[in-house]
Design an enzyme around this catalytic site. Structure first.
Site, short mmCIF file in Angstrom:
data_model
loop_
_atom_site.label_atom_id
_atom_site.label_comp_id
_atom_site.label_asym_id
_atom_site.label_seq_id
_atom_site.Cartn_x
_atom_site.Cartn_y
_atom_site.Cartn_z
N LYS A 88 0.87 -1.18 0.00
CA LYS A 88 0.00 0.00 0.00
C LYS A 88 0.91 1.22 0.00
O LYS A 88 2.03 1.16 0.52
CB LYS A 88 -0.86 0.01 1.28
CG LYS A 88 -2.16 0.75 1.15
CD LYS A 88 -3.25 -0.14 0.57
CE LYS A 88 -4.59 0.54 0.56
NZ LYS A 88 -5.66 -0.35 0.10
N VAL A 189 -24.76 2.89 2.58
CA VAL A 189 -25.27 2.34 1.31
C VAL A 189 -24.69 3.13 0.14
O VAL A 189 -25.39 3.69 -0.69
CB VAL A 189 -26.82 2.26 1.27
CG1 VAL A 189 -27.28 1.10 2.11
CG2 VAL A 189 -27.49 3.55 1.75
N VAL A 192 -20.79 0.07 -2.51
CA VAL A 192 -20.84 -1.35 -2.13
C VAL A 192 -22.13 -1.67 -1.37
O VAL A 192 -22.87 -2.60 -1.73
CB VAL A 192 -19.61 -1.74 -1.28
CG1 VAL A 192 -19.72 -3.18 -0.80
CG2 VAL A 192 -18.32 -1.54 -2.05
#
Ligand code: NAI
Length: 357
Positions: A88, A189, A192
């Site tokens: 990362k 919501v 994904v």
């Protein structure tokens, strides 16, 4: 003539210089940028992981985040049986965010790309919080580094994997009916969570949703014939399944006694505040599907694109998350350990290592 914007000097350091296989600090005075690349483990292949672009209070905080997220990518790839290690990077935002497509932004990611190129393919960047597809293209085209810049959004695949995980946990708990008749609460919501709610609804679940964007939550609840709940109350709603799909560290030691759901399976990285929450959840009779197992659908899709898989092959690979969850829950039951411990043992076996925990 380039205008030089030296980054603000900091006196702090990397707290754990040996946490990753390699931790690389990058400085470029011309574009006024600092970055950290953490390559956690390359046992299974080159380290693949997103580039996060945001402000950090200190060098230590930036490096810690890169190392921690890189280690999670190692686990995610090992569990998903992908030929990548974990990595990362974080690019430290030091001032206003340069506009998309601006020369300033392009120069910044071009120079970062040159730094990535020096890893000789050991680090493969992708999109993460604060970075865009165009930044990956700049890293590739101007920086000369390999970068994953698939034009397909990973979110629907992540959602499909979370749904598969949730369903497998429900089958483990309740038998073949899966989610039919169960109450699923989805916190967040966005790209994904919205799709997770739809898939659960399609499978016969009653769905309740929560989002700080209350209009968005209400619209989805109306569409699915469900309810909304306040975001803070979502983990404690009377439900069978809780799906954290927004922020990190929703499950704390203090919260666990108040959680009513018997299954927790979601997309949010770092769902557990501390690792010992896994044991506390087990003691409370709550089945927790580790986030890095449930949310791997996106990286599976990225790899499918790179490997030239057909759509059907990619979907089948994402659906195997469900099979894997079933196996991990079996192992956890048989061995009297948490699903997190079962997942870590499986990752360690794939990586050929023994980790003292
Ligand atoms: P998103 O940004 O599209 O959606 C997040 C949603 O959560 C937004 O609707 C936002 O309004 C809402 N939200 C923010 N804070 C909230 C809170 N405190 N309570 C309730 N709702 C809140 O993000 P996305 O892509 O849907 O990702 C969701 C989570 O899944 C993130 O934690 C992300 O790191 C993780 N994840 C996402 C992957 C992907 O493919 N998009 C892959 C792996 C992990």
């Amino acid at each position: 003539m380039t205008t030089v914007t030296p980054p603000t000097p900091t006196a702090d350091a990397i707290a754990e210089p040996w946490a990753s296989e390699q931790t690389i600090t990058c400085r470029d005075d011309r574009v006024g940028r600092r970055a950290v690349i953490a390559i956690d483990d390359t046992t299974l292949g080159p380290g693949f992981g997103g580039v996060r672009y945001r402000a950090y209070p200190s060098t230590e905080a930036a490096a810690r985040e890169a190392q921690r997220l890189a280690a999670a990518m190692t686990l995610k790839h090992a569990l998903a049986e992908l030929p990548y290690g974990g990595a990362k990077s974080v690019v430290v935002l030091d001032g206003p965010v340069p506009a998309p497509s601006s020369p300033e932004r392009r120069a910044l990611f071009a120079r970062f790309g040159e730094m990535v190129a020096r890893t000789a393919g050991t680090y493969i960047p992708g999109v993460d919080m604060g970075t865009l597809l165009e930044d990956m293209q700049t890293i590739r085209d101007d920086g000369g580094a390999r970068a994953f810049c698939d034009e397909v959004s990973p979110s629907p695949f992540t959602a499909r994997g979370v749904y598969a995980a949730m369903r497998a946990a429900a089958v483990h708990e309740h038998g073949e009916g899966g989610l039919d008749g169960l109450h699923v609460v989805v916190q967040g919501v966005g790209s994904v969570g919205e799709e997770v709610a739809r898939l659960a609804h399609r499978d016969g679940a009653r769905v309740t949703v929560a989002d700080i964007d209350t209009a968005r939550a209400q619209a989805l609840a109306t569409e699915l014939g469900g309810q909304t709940v306040a975001t803070q109350a979502a983990p404690f709603a009377e439900a069978d399944v809780f799906a954290p799909c927004a922020v990190a560290r929703v499950v704390t030691r203090e919260a666990i006694p108040r959680i009513r759901a018997r299954i927790i399976a979601g997309a949010a990285n770092d769902t557990l505040d501390t690792p010992d929450c896994a044991e506390a959840l087990r003691a409370a009779g709550i089945t927790y599907v580790p986030d890095f197992v449930a949310n791997a659908g996106g990286v599976i899709q990225v790899h499918g694109g790179v490997a030239g898989w057909s759509d059907a092959e990619t979907l089948a690979a994402v659906d195997r998350i469900g099979t894997r969850v079933g196996e991990l829950l079996e192992t956890a039951d048989t061995e009297g350990i948490t699903p997190l411990e079962a997942a870590l043992r499986r990752a360690d076996a794939a990586l050929g290592r023994t980790v003292a925990r």
